[in-house]
Design a protein around this motif. Sequence first.
Motif, PDB file in Angstrom:
ATOM      1  N   THR A  13       0.940  -1.217   0.034  1.00 38.45           N
ATOM      2  CA  THR A  13      -0.012  -0.034   0.050  1.00 38.45           C
ATOM      3  C   THR A  13       0.992   1.330  -0.030  1.00 38.45           C
ATOM      4  O   THR A  13       0.646   2.232  -0.657  1.00 38.45           O
ATOM      5  CB  THR A  13      -1.073  -0.046   1.318  1.00 38.45           C
ATOM      6  N   LEU A  14       1.679   1.291   0.660  1.00 39.81           N
ATOM      7  CA  LEU A  14       2.668   2.438   0.934  1.00 39.81           C
ATOM      8  C   LEU A  14       3.461   2.791  -0.596  1.00 39.81           C
ATOM      9  O   LEU A  14       3.479   3.809  -0.983  1.00 39.81           O
ATOM     10  CB  LEU A  14       3.960   2.319   2.109  1.00 39.81           C
ATOM     11  N   LYS A  43       2.697   1.651  -3.402  1.00 41.81           N
ATOM     12  CA  LYS A  43       1.505   2.071  -4.521  1.00 41.81           C
ATOM     13  C   LYS A  43       0.878   3.454  -4.300  1.00 41.81           C
ATOM     14  O   LYS A  43       0.884   4.325  -5.137  1.00 41.81           O
ATOM     15  CB  LYS A  43       0.336   1.135  -4.252  1.00 41.81           C
ATOM     16  N   GLU A  44       0.810   3.831  -2.934  1.00 42.57           N
ATOM     17  CA  GLU A  44       0.094   5.293  -2.710  1.00 42.57           C
ATOM     18  C   GLU A  44       1.109   6.361  -2.828  1.00 42.57           C
ATOM     19  O   GLU A  44       0.771   7.374  -3.121  1.00 42.57           O
ATOM     20  CB  GLU A  44      -0.638   5.239  -1.390  1.00 42.57           C
ATOM     21  N   PHE A  45       2.372   6.210  -2.257  1.00 38.02           N
ATOM     22  CA  PHE A  45       3.413   7.126  -2.173  1.00 38.02           C
ATOM     23  C   PHE A  45       4.709   6.974  -3.227  1.00 38.02           C
ATOM     24  O   PHE A  45       5.531   7.857  -3.097  1.00 38.02           O
ATOM     25  CB  PHE A  45       3.807   7.043  -0.669  1.00 38.02           C
ATOM     26  N   ASP A  73      -8.010  -2.109  -3.942  1.00 39.28           N
ATOM     27  CA  ASP A  73      -7.851  -1.168  -5.083  1.00 39.28           C
ATOM     28  C   ASP A  73      -9.418  -0.434  -5.404  1.00 39.28           C
ATOM     29  O   ASP A  73      -9.710   0.353  -5.503  1.00 39.28           O
ATOM     30  CB  ASP A  73      -7.383  -1.739  -6.479  1.00 39.28           C
ATOM     31  N   ALA A 130     -10.539   2.091  -3.060  1.00 39.89           N
ATOM     32  CA  ALA A 130     -10.195   3.647  -3.475  1.00 39.89           C
ATOM     33  C   ALA A 130     -10.935   4.091  -4.558  1.00 39.89           C
ATOM     34  O   ALA A 130     -11.490   4.951  -4.992  1.00 39.89           O
ATOM     35  CB  ALA A 130      -8.552   3.587  -3.748  1.00 39.89           C
ATOM     36  N   SER A 131     -10.850   3.062  -5.815  1.00 40.12           N
ATOM     37  CA  SER A 131     -11.602   3.501  -7.105  1.00 40.12           C
ATOM     38  C   SER A 131     -13.027   3.687  -7.105  1.00 40.12           C
ATOM     39  O   SER A 131     -13.625   4.573  -7.934  1.00 40.12           O
ATOM     40  CB  SER A 131     -11.280   2.682  -8.132  1.00 40.12           C
ATOM     41  N   SER A 179     -13.668   4.640   0.059  1.00 41.19           N
ATOM     42  CA  SER A 179     -12.735   5.098   1.153  1.00 41.19           C
ATOM     43  C   SER A 179     -13.144   6.469   1.531  1.00 41.19           C
ATOM     44  O   SER A 179     -13.254   6.696   2.853  1.00 41.19           O
ATOM     45  CB  SER A 179     -11.280   4.926   0.796  1.00 41.19           C
ATOM     46  N   PRO A 209       1.343   7.967   7.886  1.00 42.54           N
ATOM     47  CA  PRO A 209       0.515   6.560   7.277  1.00 42.54           C
ATOM     48  C   PRO A 209       0.933   5.384   8.169  1.00 42.54           C
ATOM     49  O   PRO A 209       0.346   4.537   8.590  1.00 42.54           O
ATOM     50  CB  PRO A 209       0.560   6.577   5.917  1.00 42.54           C
ATOM     51  N   ALA A 245       4.622  11.626   2.255  1.00 43.20           N
ATOM     52  CA  ALA A 245       3.122  11.505   2.207  1.00 43.20           C
ATOM     53  C   ALA A 245       2.290  12.653   1.793  1.00 43.20           C
ATOM     54  O   ALA A 245       1.208  12.746   1.650  1.00 43.20           O
ATOM     55  CB  ALA A 245       2.710  10.849   3.378  1.00 43.20           C
ATOM     56  N   SER A 252      -0.256  12.969  -1.132  1.00 41.41           N
ATOM     57  CA  SER A 252      -1.601  12.487  -1.164  1.00 41.41           C
ATOM     58  C   SER A 252      -2.534  12.974   0.102  1.00 41.41           C
ATOM     59  O   SER A 252      -3.709  12.882   0.079  1.00 41.41           O
ATOM     60  CB  SER A 252      -1.191  11.070  -0.254  1.00 41.41           C
TER      61      SER A 252
END
Length: 534
Positions: free
Chosen positions: A224-225, A227-229, A389, A392-393, A397, A437, A511, A514
Motif C-alpha cells: 500500500t505504501l 502504491k500510494e506514495f 484497489d 479506493a477507485s 474510502s 500513514p 506523504a 496524498s
Amino acid sequence: MLNMFNPVLRVLRFWRSWISVIAPVVLTAIPLTADPENEKAMWCAYNILVCAVYWICECTPLAITSLLPVVLLPLTGVASTNAVCINYLKGTNMMFLAGLVMAIAVEHCGLHVRIALNIIQGVGTSKRMLMLGFMICAMFLSMWISNTAATAMMVPIVDAIDKAINSDQNGNETDEHKDIETTVKKPRDSKSRNFLLLACAYASNIGGTGVITGSPPNLVVLSTLNKEFGTGKAPLSYATWMAFNVPLMLVNTLAAWCLLIAMEAYATRGSPKPTREGELKVKNILAGKKRELGKMSLHEIQVLILFILLVILWFFQDPVFITGWASFFTKATVGSATPAVLIVWMLFLLPKNVSSTQPSEALLDWHTVEKRLPWGVILLLGGGFALADATASSGLSNYLASKLISLQYLETWQINLIISCATTFVTEMSLSLCQNPIYLMMTAAVCCSYAFMLPVATAPNAIVFSHSTMKTSDMMKAGFLLNIICIITTNFAINTWGVPLFGLSEFPAWAGPSAPSCNITSGLDLSTTIPGAL
C-alpha cells in the motif's frame, strides 16, 4: 577403448550443469559488444536467449526458468522488478511466493526439525522451560516458514515429549499411548499437553509479525505504501520492519509464556508435580531424535547458506541507516522479489549431493513445490489487494472517511488504540487519518496476527485445537487476555521506539502529495490539531 572415453562420458553426464553455467556467460558477448544506443535492447535479447536455452535444455524446471526474467531484467537494467512482476503477480506477491518456496526448501531438507530440537534442548527440559523452548522454536520458525507449517511441525514433537513423560519406568509406553493411530484419532486428555499446544499456536501467530514476509497482512502495508506514495519513498524496509517488530515480538512471546504458565498452574493445581525422572525422559527423547537426524547433510548446509543469504540480501537491500545494495542498480528499480527469485532459482540449480559419477537431484524439485505450496494463501493475498484497489477507485474510502469524521475530535493515540482493538477482534483494517500513514497502518497490520481467541481465527489455532481436548471456551479465555496484552504492548511500541525509527513525530514529506491539507503534525503531540484534516 571404453576407458578412453570415460572422462568424456563423465562430463556428458553433467551436460545440463555445464550449459547452466556456460550459456549465461557466453551470451554476455551480445550486449557487451553492442553499440551504446542499442545496449538496452541487446541486454533484452540476452535475457530472451538465456531463458530459451534453459527452457530447451530443461536446466531447471520450466516453471522456475519462467521466473528468471524477474532476476535478469532488473539486474541488466531492462525493466524494474515491479514492471516485470506485474506480468505474473504484484511485486509484493512475488516476494511472498518466493519466500514460501524458500520455506518449503527448509522443510524439504528437514532443517527446521534440527533447528527445533536444538532450540528446545538448549532452553531446558523443566516444565516451564519446556514450554518456553517450544514457544521460542515456534516463534523463530514462523518468522521464516509459514505459521501453519511451524505449528504442524511442533505437534508431533509435543506428542513425543508427552509419550516420554507418560511412559512407564522401563521406558515402554503405557497402554494409553501404545496405538499411534488411536493417538491421532483421539487426542490425549492432558491439560499440560493442551497448554503446550496452545503455546505453540500463540507463538507461531506472534512470530509471523517479526519479518515482513512472515504474514500476508505485513505485506499489505508495504504494498500500500509503495502504491500510494511511490516505491521506496516511505522509510519501511525489511530492516526497519525487523527493527520495530522483533523486539515487540519477543516481548509478546514472553508475555504469552507468563500468561500460559500462570493459567496452567491454576488449571493443574492439586496435580502431581513434575519429577526429575520426567525431565530425564524428556532429555532422552530429544537426544534420541537428534541422533536419528545424524550429522548435517550437504543438502541441509546448502539450504541453510541460501536461506541466510536471502535474509542478508533482503535486510541490506535498503536498510535506511546505510546505503543498500539496490541503490547501485540505477537503470531500473530492483525490488525485494528479485533477490528472492534469484535464491529460489539456485535451489533448483544446485545439486543435493556431490558425485563425480552421476548427476544429482537439485536441492528442491518442482513436484514438491506444487504439492506443498499454499496456493490459497497467494490467491487470498491477491484478492485482498484487489478489494483494496476497488475500495479506493469506487469511492468507498471517501465515504467511510466522511462517516468517521467524529474521530477528528479524538486524540491520535486514542484513534490508534481504537484501530488496534478493532483489528484484533474484527480483523479489519482502518483508514489512516491525517497522520504519518505508517503510524496507524503498522499497528493495524501487526494486530491482524493477534487472533488468539477462536480455533477458526488462524490455521495454527485450528491445528492445535483439533489435536487437543480443549473446549472453545478454554481457548477464548487465554486468547482474550493475550489480545489485551498484545494491544497494550503494540501501542506502547509504536509510541516509543517506533517514533524515531519511522519518523512519526512529524507528517512526512513523502506523504504530502496524498494529503496536501495536512500541515506538519506530530504522531505523539496529542495537543496538536490538524487544520482541515477531514
